[in-house]
Design an enzyme around this catalytic site. Sequence first.
Site, PDB file in Angstrom:
ATOM      1  N   HIS A  68       0.812  -1.202  -0.100  1.00  0.00           N
ATOM      2  CA  HIS A  68      -0.085  -0.121   0.067  1.00  0.00           C
ATOM      3  C   HIS A  68       1.046   1.406   0.126  1.00  0.00           C
ATOM      4  CE1 HIS A  68      -4.269   1.736   1.312  1.00  0.00           C
ATOM      5  NE2 HIS A  68      -3.268   2.517   0.663  1.00  0.00           N
ATOM      6  N   HIS A  70       1.187   4.945  -2.124  1.00  0.00           N
ATOM      7  CA  HIS A  70       0.747   6.136  -2.900  1.00  0.00           C
ATOM      8  C   HIS A  70       2.010   6.783  -3.641  1.00  0.00           C
ATOM      9  CE1 HIS A  70      -3.336   5.819  -1.894  1.00  0.00           C
ATOM     10  NE2 HIS A  70      -2.881   5.556  -0.708  1.00  0.00           N
ATOM     11  N   LEU A  71       2.329   6.601  -4.848  1.00  0.00           N
ATOM     12  CA  LEU A  71       3.480   7.151  -5.584  1.00  0.00           C
ATOM     13  C   LEU A  71       3.220   8.368  -6.521  1.00  0.00           C
ATOM     14  CD1 LEU A  71       5.570   4.103  -6.685  1.00  0.00           C
ATOM     15  CD2 LEU A  71       5.546   5.374  -4.638  1.00  0.00           C
ATOM     16  N   ASN A 102      -4.723   5.653  -7.235  1.00  0.00           N
ATOM     17  CA  ASN A 102      -5.438   6.992  -7.241  1.00  0.00           C
ATOM     18  C   ASN A 102      -4.741   7.968  -7.596  1.00  0.00           C
ATOM     19  OD1 ASN A 102      -3.964   7.085  -5.004  1.00  0.00           O
ATOM     20  ND2 ASN A 102      -5.373   8.063  -3.844  1.00  0.00           N
ATOM     21  N   HIS A 187     -11.056  -0.098   0.179  1.00  0.00           N
ATOM     22  CA  HIS A 187     -10.851   0.935   1.340  1.00  0.00           C
ATOM     23  C   HIS A 187     -12.144   1.322   2.195  1.00  0.00           C
ATOM     24  CE1 HIS A 187      -9.751   5.325   2.258  1.00  0.00           C
ATOM     25  NE2 HIS A 187     -11.102   5.334   2.068  1.00  0.00           N
ATOM     26  N   HIS A 240      -5.655  -0.922   5.621  1.00  0.00           N
ATOM     27  CA  HIS A 240      -5.737  -0.042   6.822  1.00  0.00           C
ATOM     28  C   HIS A 240      -6.816  -0.189   7.550  1.00  0.00           C
ATOM     29  CE1 HIS A 240      -8.249   2.505   4.211  1.00  0.00           C
ATOM     30  NE2 HIS A 240      -7.325   2.725   3.454  1.00  0.00           N
ATOM     31  N   ASN A 286      -6.416   8.748   6.944  1.00  0.00           N
ATOM     32  CA  ASN A 286      -7.789   8.359   6.589  1.00  0.00           C
ATOM     33  C   ASN A 286      -7.427   6.799   6.411  1.00  0.00           C
ATOM     34  OD1 ASN A 286     -10.321   7.804   6.167  1.00  0.00           O
ATOM     35  ND2 ASN A 286     -10.231   8.389   4.216  1.00  0.00           N
ATOM     36  N   ASP A 313       0.715   2.564   3.807  1.00  0.00           N
ATOM     37  CA  ASP A 313      -0.251   3.611   3.507  1.00  0.00           C
ATOM     38  C   ASP A 313       0.676   4.951   3.079  1.00  0.00           C
ATOM     39  OD1 ASP A 313      -2.256   4.895   2.466  1.00  0.00           O
ATOM     40  OD2 ASP A 313      -3.552   4.803   4.074  1.00  0.00           O
ATOM     41  N   GLY A 332      -3.225  11.861   5.187  1.00  0.00           N
ATOM     42  CA  GLY A 332      -1.845  11.040   4.851  1.00  0.00           C
ATOM     43  C   GLY A 332      -0.488  11.272   5.490  1.00  0.00           C
TER      44      GLY A 332
HETATM   45  O1  DOR Z   1      -4.415   8.820   4.432  1.00  0.00           O
HETATM   46  C1  DOR Z   1      -4.980   8.596   3.258  1.00  0.00           C
HETATM   47  N1  DOR Z   1      -4.140   8.957   2.311  1.00  0.00           N
HETATM   48  N2  DOR Z   1      -5.963   7.633   3.340  1.00  0.00           N
HETATM   49  C2  DOR Z   1      -6.211   7.192   2.049  1.00  0.00           C
HETATM   50  O2  DOR Z   1      -7.208   6.252   2.137  1.00  0.00           O
HETATM   51  C3  DOR Z   1      -5.687   7.917   0.909  1.00  0.00           C
HETATM   52  C4  DOR Z   1      -4.399   8.405   1.038  1.00  0.00           C
HETATM   53  C5  DOR Z   1      -4.171   9.243  -0.094  1.00  0.00           C
HETATM   54  O3  DOR Z   1      -4.191   8.988  -1.227  1.00  0.00           O
HETATM   55  O4  DOR Z   1      -3.403  10.534   0.197  1.00  0.00           O
HETATM   56 ZN    ZN Z   2      -7.542   4.115   1.694  1.00  0.00          ZN
END
Ligand code: DOR
Ligand code: ZN
Length: 436
Positions: A68, A70-71, A102, A187, A240, A286, A313, A332
């Site tokens: 998990h 996010h790049l 995303n 999610h 998460h 989140n 995450d 995040g």
């Molecule tokens: O805290 C979070 N940030 N939870 C998520 O589900 C998405 C992520 C984000 O893409 O920033």
């Molecule tokens: Zn998420």
Amino acid sequence: MWWLKEVWVIDPSQNLSAPRDVLIKGGQVLEMSSSLTEEEVLTLAQGEQVESINGKGKFVFPGLIDVHTHLREPGQEEKEDILSGSRAAVRGGFTTILAMANTKPVIDSRALVEFVRLQGERAGYAHVLPIGTVTKGMQGGELAEMMDMKAGGAAAFSDDGKNIQNAEVMRLSLEYAKLTGLPIISHCEDKDLAGEGQMRRGMASARMGLKGIPASAESVIVARDLLLAEETGGKLHLAHISTTESVDLIRRAKERGVDVSAEVNPHHLIFCDEELGITDTALKVNPPLGSPRDRESLIEGLRDGTLDMIATDHAPHTQSEKARPFAEAPFGIASLETALSAVWQYLVLPGQLSLDRVIEAWSLAPAKRFGLHGGSLKPGTPADIVLFDPEFSEMIDSAQLVSKARNTPFLGKTLQGFPIMVWVEGRLVQRDRSVL
Ligand code: DOR
Ligand code: ZN
């Protein structure tokens, strides 16, 4: 060739936690033995130069696999890109990362999946495996072309960042998962229950005067998705997990044989809502931080295997976004570079979790569930390896971080226990905390 001498090896695939000598050659683990003589090593080297490392007091384990991250590439490269994110990964001890879908645009076609995969290969640090969306445009309606994305190299499917609100769409996606054989990562967040909430609903949110997200916003969707996985037989992975109720629901579903796995993030294992201050936007995440009871349930769930794996995450954001008032800052935590050290310092050292369980949950468990190589140091396997120094301490300094993001609660704090050498397929990519 590398010769790691008298190092404590943790290899969950062999149930091994003991001192060994380890040889790395030709991209692979060549040999693991309780003692090797100079002569034996030279014979095995077949003329290749040997660099020996004193491993006493240090640990070696399989490179961590993070399912998990996010790049942010394509589209939000000011927050992170695939090169900076995969460098941050190896600095933190991760040799494989799964990139969430995303981005802007979202990864909902084979061409985009291939783009992420190729950018990862070009970067040449951690293995970067794309996650495709479940629905077209991540709109929660029509299913995306998951078979096509699988052919392009997708490792899983997820609309993470958003919940799939329509239960029939979720059910169909789990039916589809039987065709692809890949997990649907959910999610879990009921949009109406979560509303405009900024943190967990409770005493702390009342004190801070912020709108709260009830624990049920997560748990009702966990319950729904478990029932749908049970009915369809589709492969479900829950991202998460953060509440006591969710852990209980998953435990009971597993007893019934539901094909489900679940992850927990380091921040939910370490922090609680009560510790939050109105300026702590670095901890705005989140799902939100829960109560001390939630935290205990998550640790217990990870210990007994209800929660299969740890995942970061990693969610990079810019400093100006996180400098906004709490209610306006994005959710995040950027955690690839600190997650393992934080888990070591806050959970392993105080005796809450064993290092063996942590390594299993962050390497072998994700490898098995997502059908990836890794999680093993058996001779002949690709040498994705971490050398971890439990004594090494470091101040988390903006100038040292290789991620573009600074949204970590550990900025300016000192952590202890760090990966000091990392190999990807036998190639040294991090040494003494510097990415090579
Ligand atoms: O805290 C979070 N940030 N939870 C998520 O589900 C998405 C992520 C984000 O893409 O920033
Ligand atoms: Zn998420």
